[in-house]
Each structure stands twice: as C-alpha cells, then as structure tokens.
Motif scaffolding. Structure first.
Motif, PDB file in Angstrom:
ATOM      1  N   LEU A 168     -15.541  55.490  39.051  1.00  0.00           N
ATOM      2  CA  LEU A 168     -14.762  54.264  39.221  1.00  0.00           C
ATOM      3  C   LEU A 168     -13.575  54.203  38.275  1.00  0.00           C
ATOM      4  CD1 LEU A 168     -17.518  51.559  39.850  1.00  0.00           C
ATOM      5  CD2 LEU A 168     -16.345  53.054  41.477  1.00  0.00           C
ATOM      6  N   ALA A 227     -15.046  47.215  42.167  1.00  0.00           N
ATOM      7  CA  ALA A 227     -15.372  48.157  43.238  1.00  0.00           C
ATOM      8  C   ALA A 227     -16.266  47.502  44.291  1.00  0.00           C
ATOM      9  CB  ALA A 227     -16.051  49.398  42.661  1.00  0.00           C
ATOM     10  N   GLY A 255     -15.436  57.626  46.177  1.00  0.00           N
ATOM     11  CA  GLY A 255     -16.518  56.880  45.550  1.00  0.00           C
ATOM     12  C   GLY A 255     -17.708  57.793  45.322  1.00  0.00           C
ATOM     13  N   LYS A 259     -13.464  53.663  44.554  1.00  0.00           N
ATOM     14  CA  LYS A 259     -13.474  52.317  45.115  1.00  0.00           C
ATOM     15  C   LYS A 259     -14.847  51.844  45.564  1.00  0.00           C
ATOM     16  CE  LYS A 259      -8.958  51.300  45.236  1.00  0.00           C
ATOM     17  NZ  LYS A 259      -8.395  50.065  44.623  1.00  0.00           N
TER      18      LYS A 259
END
Length: 297
Positions: free
Chosen positions: A98, A162, A79, A103
């Motif tokens: 993303l 997400a 991330g 995530k």
C-alpha cells in the motif's frame, strides 16, 4: 432490439475494472498487465484497471512495467491478496504494497477455508505452471475473535485509504471483519462474487451494505462464451435486490482459457441493457462506484 456493441462501448467509456487477472502469474494468463490495459483503452476507453493475483503483490509488477504503462491513458493499479504465498495475514507485506501505491487488500482467497472447501486440491481452478503449496489462513482465533494481525492490517488500510475486500471467506468471517473495519473508520469495502464460492445470500449482502460495503459481481460469470455462463437475468435480480448504488461490475478475467475482459463487458452489459437496465445504472456500477472505491474521485 439488441443493443449493439458500439452502443454498449459508448455507455462504458470511462469504466473501471477492479478485478483483472492479467499476468505474470503462476496461473496461465492471456496477457500481461500492460496488454490488458491497452486492450481496455483501445476498445472501451476504460479509465483504469486493477491487476489482481492470488499469489503475489502486483504493485511490484506495475513498477517494473512503468515505462510501458506510461504510454497508456488507462491507469493500472495493484494490490495484495493475503494468501499463504505472501505469508498470509502479513502486515509487513501489506505496508509495502500500500505504501508503494497499492489500492486493494484482498483478505484470503485461495487460502480461505471457504475456498478450500469449494475447490479441494485446487479443483475447478487452472493448473499452476510450477508446483506450489497453499495453506489455510483463518482470520479468527480459537476464541472466535479476530487475530491481532488483522487489526494491524486494517490500520494500514485506514491510513492509506485503500479498498478492503473480504476475499473468498465465509460470510460470517466477512461480517466480523467488516464490523471491525467500520469501527476503525474504513470507508471502502467490497464483497467479491457473493454467489460464487463465498455463498452469501442477498439478505447477508444487505447487512454488508449497512456496514458500508459494495457488492461486486463478475461479468465473466455471465458471459455466454466464458467458462461459467450463468444467466444475466439472475445478475439483474441481484442488482435490483441490492441496488445499483451499492453494486460494482468487474471482469474477474484474464485467464488463458476465458474471453478477454472487454469482450465479456460488451456482451454481458449489452444483455443487461436489453433486459431493461437503465444506462445510468450501468454507468454507476462500472464507472462511478469503482472509481470511488479506489480513490479516483
């Protein structure tokens, strides 16, 4: 009777660490993402870990490490943290992270005003291995409203499903962010270590829960062999106040001078079981809730 490490490991099978500080990083780390996942797999049978960096988009690390990661059962996700190192509130960087498999989006951590107040000139954090600059990033404009870029970023988070983290921001900023996130239909939200840096009281955290958020606590803060060594009894009080159904336990470990995440999980989760926490509640906080938050279930 003290719960043995083997008994704790059995309870923690299939757990997910949403907050692993493996490397590479400008901060000294004890292992890279692959080594962290291997340790999690071999010693705890963890289902997944999320690699977090304050400095860069970890998705690209994981894509580069893909041949090594394919050998493991424990999955590793990445991330992006919206600090000045990635351009702050940068929708372009979020889209790349993303849409390439990331995530989690952490809103400003090291660049937040709250973090800078607590750690002026980086005090209390490791010394970076190279000289870097870090600027303050605020999500609120001079009128007290969310900046336009925040809305763009939230749209990408909603599109991809997400996880949205409030980062290290002031509680009132997190509340304003989460209110807008809820309005946009974002269902996965988290507050990291509310009683460290952020300074959110349990009553404020219950407000965040009403907005759909989970409250994450870090076993690294309560490990007697770590750098902070807080009393696990205070962690249990938080769990009882917020409820295990809204709580997540993660490590926040990987630093060179701290214990390995697995060791902290075993010690702290064992202490919680010894204090009377039911096994099913521990599994919910270490396995079920984090699995939901990164879309595994």
């Amino acid at each position: 009777m003290t719960t043995t490490s083997d008994a704790v490991a059995k309870v923690l099978q299939g757990s997910v660490d949403l907050h692993c500080h493996s490397g590479p990083s400008p901060f000294p780390r004890r292992f890279d993402h692959v080594e962290a996942a291997r340790d999690a797999q071999e010693r705890l049978g963890m289902r997944a870990i999320v690699a977090k960096s304050h400095h860069h988009n970890t998705v690209m690390d994981l894509l580069a490490m893909a041949p090594r990661l394919r050998e493991l059962k424990t999955e590793v996700y990445g991330g992006i943290a919206l600090n000045s190192f990635v351009g702050g509130l940068n929708p372009h960087a979020v889209r790349m992270s993303l849409r390439m498999g990331g995530k989690v989006v952490w809103f400003p951590t090291m660049s937040s005003g709250r973090h800078i107040e607590c750690h002026p000139e980086g005090a209390g954090f490791p010394t970076e291995t190279v000289p870097l600059t870090c600027e303050r990033i605020d999500i609120i404009d001079e009128r007290g409203e969310l900046k336009p870029e925040v809305g763009e970023i939230l749209d990408v988070i909603e599109e991809t499903g997400a996880l949205l983290s409030g980062g290290h921001m002031y509680p009132e900023y997190i509340r304003q962010l989460f209110q807008e996130a809820k309005r946009k239909g974002i269902r996965r939200l988290i507050v990291n270590h509310p009683n460290f840096v952020i300074g959110a009281e349990p009553e404020q955290c219950l407000e965040f829960v009403e907005l759909g958020a989970f409250i994450e606590h870090e076993v690294g803060m309560y490990d007697p062999e770590g750098n902070m060594r807080w009393d696990p009894k205070s962690l249990l009080e938080w769990i009882e106040r917020i409820g295990p159904e809204h709580t997540v336990l993660s490590s926040d470990l990987g630093q060179k001078t701290n214990p390995a995440p697995v060791d902290a999980y075993l010690r702290v989760c064992g202490a919680l079981l010894d204090l009377g926490l039911p096994e099913k509640d521990l599994q919910r906080m270490t396995r079920d809730n984090p699995s939901y938050l990164i879309g595994l279930d």
